[in-house]
Design a protein around this motif. Sequence first.
Motif, PDB file in Angstrom:
ATOM      1  N   GLU A 125       0.814  -1.199   0.000  1.00  0.00           N
ATOM      2  CA  GLU A 125       0.000   0.000   0.000  1.00  0.00           C
ATOM      3  C   GLU A 125       0.859   1.266   0.000  1.00  0.00           C
ATOM      4  O   GLU A 125       2.055   1.230   0.269  1.00  0.00           O
ATOM      5  CB  GLU A 125      -1.067   0.065   1.082  1.00  0.00           C
ATOM      6  N   ASN A 126       0.190   2.315  -0.387  1.00  0.00           N
ATOM      7  CA  ASN A 126       0.904   3.553  -0.568  1.00  0.00           C
ATOM      8  C   ASN A 126       0.533   4.497   0.577  1.00  0.00           C
ATOM      9  O   ASN A 126      -0.490   5.148   0.558  1.00  0.00           O
ATOM     10  CB  ASN A 126       0.456   4.142  -1.922  1.00  0.00           C
ATOM     11  N   ASN A 127       1.327   4.508   1.650  1.00  0.00           N
ATOM     12  CA  ASN A 127       1.052   5.446   2.731  1.00  0.00           C
ATOM     13  C   ASN A 127       2.365   5.978   3.274  1.00  0.00           C
ATOM     14  O   ASN A 127       3.444   5.542   2.861  1.00  0.00           O
ATOM     15  CB  ASN A 127       0.219   4.773   3.826  1.00  0.00           C
TER      16      ASN A 127
ATOM     17  N   GLN B  39       1.614  -6.944   4.144  1.00  0.00           N
ATOM     18  CA  GLN B  39       0.374  -6.218   3.873  1.00  0.00           C
ATOM     19  C   GLN B  39      -0.104  -5.564   5.159  1.00  0.00           C
ATOM     20  O   GLN B  39       0.115  -6.089   6.247  1.00  0.00           O
ATOM     21  CB  GLN B  39      -0.669  -7.206   3.351  1.00  0.00           C
ATOM     22  N   ASP B  40      -0.746  -4.416   5.018  1.00  0.00           N
ATOM     23  CA  ASP B  40      -1.229  -3.653   6.183  1.00  0.00           C
ATOM     24  C   ASP B  40      -0.107  -3.364   7.177  1.00  0.00           C
ATOM     25  O   ASP B  40      -0.261  -3.540   8.380  1.00  0.00           O
ATOM     26  CB  ASP B  40      -2.356  -4.407   6.907  1.00  0.00           C
ATOM     27  N   PHE B  41       1.028  -2.939   6.651  1.00  0.00           N
ATOM     28  CA  PHE B  41       2.205  -2.689   7.476  1.00  0.00           C
ATOM     29  C   PHE B  41       1.928  -1.614   8.525  1.00  0.00           C
ATOM     30  O   PHE B  41       2.143  -1.816   9.720  1.00  0.00           O
ATOM     31  CB  PHE B  41       3.346  -2.274   6.534  1.00  0.00           C
TER      32      PHE B  41
ATOM     33  N   ILE C 208       1.407  -1.993  12.679  1.00  0.00           N
ATOM     34  CA  ILE C 208       2.232  -1.321  13.685  1.00  0.00           C
ATOM     35  C   ILE C 208       1.351  -0.571  14.677  1.00  0.00           C
ATOM     36  O   ILE C 208       1.577  -0.634  15.898  1.00  0.00           O
ATOM     37  CB  ILE C 208       3.231  -0.366  12.996  1.00  0.00           C
ATOM     38  N   LEU C 209       0.341   0.108  14.165  1.00  0.00           N
ATOM     39  CA  LEU C 209      -0.516   0.890  15.061  1.00  0.00           C
ATOM     40  C   LEU C 209      -1.346  -0.015  15.973  1.00  0.00           C
ATOM     41  O   LEU C 209      -1.523   0.250  17.157  1.00  0.00           O
ATOM     42  CB  LEU C 209      -1.445   1.793  14.244  1.00  0.00           C
ATOM     43  N   ARG C 210      -1.828  -1.111  15.415  1.00  0.00           N
ATOM     44  CA  ARG C 210      -2.723  -1.980  16.169  1.00  0.00           C
ATOM     45  C   ARG C 210      -1.972  -2.947  17.080  1.00  0.00           C
ATOM     46  O   ARG C 210      -2.194  -2.995  18.279  1.00  0.00           O
ATOM     47  CB  ARG C 210      -3.581  -2.765  15.157  1.00  0.00           C
ATOM     48  N   ASP C 211      -0.997  -3.698  16.486  1.00  0.00           N
ATOM     49  CA  ASP C 211      -0.347  -4.766  17.259  1.00  0.00           C
ATOM     50  C   ASP C 211       1.010  -4.349  17.808  1.00  0.00           C
ATOM     51  O   ASP C 211       1.673  -5.131  18.493  1.00  0.00           O
ATOM     52  CB  ASP C 211      -0.115  -6.003  16.379  1.00  0.00           C
ATOM     53  N   ASN C 212       1.450  -3.170  17.451  1.00  0.00           N
ATOM     54  CA  ASN C 212       2.773  -2.723  17.867  1.00  0.00           C
ATOM     55  C   ASN C 212       3.896  -3.566  17.259  1.00  0.00           C
ATOM     56  O   ASN C 212       5.019  -3.542  17.743  1.00  0.00           O
ATOM     57  CB  ASN C 212       2.887  -2.741  19.395  1.00  0.00           C
TER      58      ASN C 212
END
Lengths: 373, 369
Positions: free
Chosen positions: A55-57, A102-104, A108-112
């Motif tokens: 993804e592009n973020n 995926q969903d990098f 990180i935000l959710r599972d640290n």
Amino acid sequence: MQTILFLIRKEFIQIFRHKIMLPMLIMMPLVQLIILANAADFEIRNINIHIINHENNSLNNRLISKFKTSDHFNVIAVGASQKQAHDNILYGNADLYLEIQQDFEKSILRDNNAKVHISANAIDGMKAGLATSYAIHIVQDFNQNIIVESTDLPVSVQESGIVTKSSFWFNPEMDYANFMVPGILVILVTAIGMFFTGINIVREKEMGTIEQINVTPIKKHQFIIGKLSPFLILGLVELALGLTIGKLIFDIPIVGSLWLVFSFATLYLLAVLGLGMLLSTITNTQQQAMFMSWFFLMIFVLMSGLFTPIESMPAWAQKITWFNPVSYFIDVNRKVLLKGSDFYAVQGQFIKISIFAIVINTLAIWNYRKTSG
Amino acid sequence: MKRLFSVIKKETLHILRDWRTLMILISMPIALVVIFGFAVTNEIRNVNIVVVDPSKDAQTMEMIRRMEASGYFNVFSYVETVRDIEKNFQRGDAKIGILFQENFGENLQKYNTAEVQILADASDPNTASILANYAEIIFTRYQMELQGIPTFNGPRIIVENKMLFNPGLKSVYLFVPGVITVILMLICALMTSIALTREKEFGNMELLLVSPLKPGVVVIGKVIPYVVLSFIDLLLILILGDLVFKVPIRGSLILLLLESLLFIATSLSLGIFISTKTNNQQTAMIISLVGLFLPTILLSGFIFPIESMPWPLQWISHIIPARWFIVIIKNIMLKGTEIAFLWKETLILMFMTTAFIVLSIKNFKIRLE
């Protein structure tokens, strides 16, 4: 004495009658030093990397741009296809690929925590190992950055405790040429000593001229001295030439005493010339002599510590290097030129090479016969 | 056809008669593979270190103990001053010196800071930087434990890594294709160029040319035994690599052998071309060694990666046949690549072969001067 001088003169005339000889003697050190000292650099730059990104973020892009700005890496493509990355490795376009899960960012935000995957083409194991460690280093650095951002810890906490400083002696710029040049000079001198002496004597055999010399009143020792001294001189001249080139082009440090280097070189050349002579007594054609000396030279060089340290070899291989004159000379050359070691520090090598020279030359003279057949 | 066979027979007898050269040609590949497989490694273990430790307290002792426990380092001796470290470096007894500041442990407890220096003998820069790195990592870990810093306290990125094609990172995987290339080049280019000039030097070439044999038949008949010899060596290396070092052949064996035949043809045409240009064996040897052999070893990517070379050398490497063949053979053996990925390299080798053959025919003299 006069006989010997005549013989030496004859040899020099014969050596330089070959038009290719003189340019060879000058070009060989130049070309070899330039090619080897540059080519034999194991430091790895321009590692081609393919990044698989889903993804592009901003977080993903920051990690990618960290690779793009690194000196070591050259990002050849960024895309979502795993097959493309694999093809790039198969085809040789990429040395390794890095896959950001995926969903990098979410992860990180959710599972640290989050995962990245690195796959390297490991056919060249050393290169792959280094490249992977560079890549891991960049990812960890990135990780450190986001830790600091998320926890707001003062950076100074890290500074206390044990302070480790590294310093690199004798070669603070870590210039690889400094390490290679003294070794390559040894190969040059060896090539002249072993190759040309062996071939030279066998040529007289093959052409039949050795019988003409045998029927003259020239004594065995006169013939041998007459044959060997021209090459001893050539070898020393070649060494001087090589050192000059090394100093002028590569600016290698010459810390220690040149007298020490040249006196060791003389002993070494005596040993190697003896080896060339020994080979010539057991061969009959130039082709044989060349292959024999080539065979030994190749093994001597590979087991000399020129490219890889002797200490890394298995114990049995280290024992074989005791009989390898090349390894002694490379060792002495590096120690004296780069570290300024004195005679006391290299006396062991002096003793060993002298024994080597005496044994080899005795064998060679023993084997040399003035009668043919 | 019968004439061709008699030339082949003559040349085979020449080769068999010279048993010394034959023995070297057979034992050389074996020796090379064994040396590269066992002896040429960069692995680092048990490197000697010297230590300057004025305080000898619990902390410094523990740090040195950890260095030894890592398996990389081995304390050679404890010395008094920096000058002693230098002497040890000069004698070559040690490669790393560890210099603790005075009252190391006391300082660490009182002021929460203490200094240790890692001194490396950088005359071998690669080994030095790897060793200094290892030592630093050991000290940093120790410090983190001392301070009780939890290893991670924030978002954490886990790096997985995988080594494709050569998970054990064995260097012999890289060298087997290289040794094959060098040996094929040696036998096909070097041996044939010498064998042909030898006939010239001894005047036998004239005898052959006035015989009813066509020049083409003479040359082909002379090189065929060398093709056979080099094929024997190729199989020998492949078998040895497979049995002793477990070097895989992942791609098609047929393709591997065909591509090798192509490279043999390239080397032969090169050897023939050299022989048309020279008149005595010594010149042929020197040209083959300096012009062929050294570049093949140095610039083909056999030992040194081409990408790290300065650009003029990279550029020169394009005209070296071995460079292309090494790519082909590495890909077939280790990656299992198919011809679809290798047509570029194959075409280049074909083109080079044709060029050398055309040049040789142009230069081949059937008359005396």
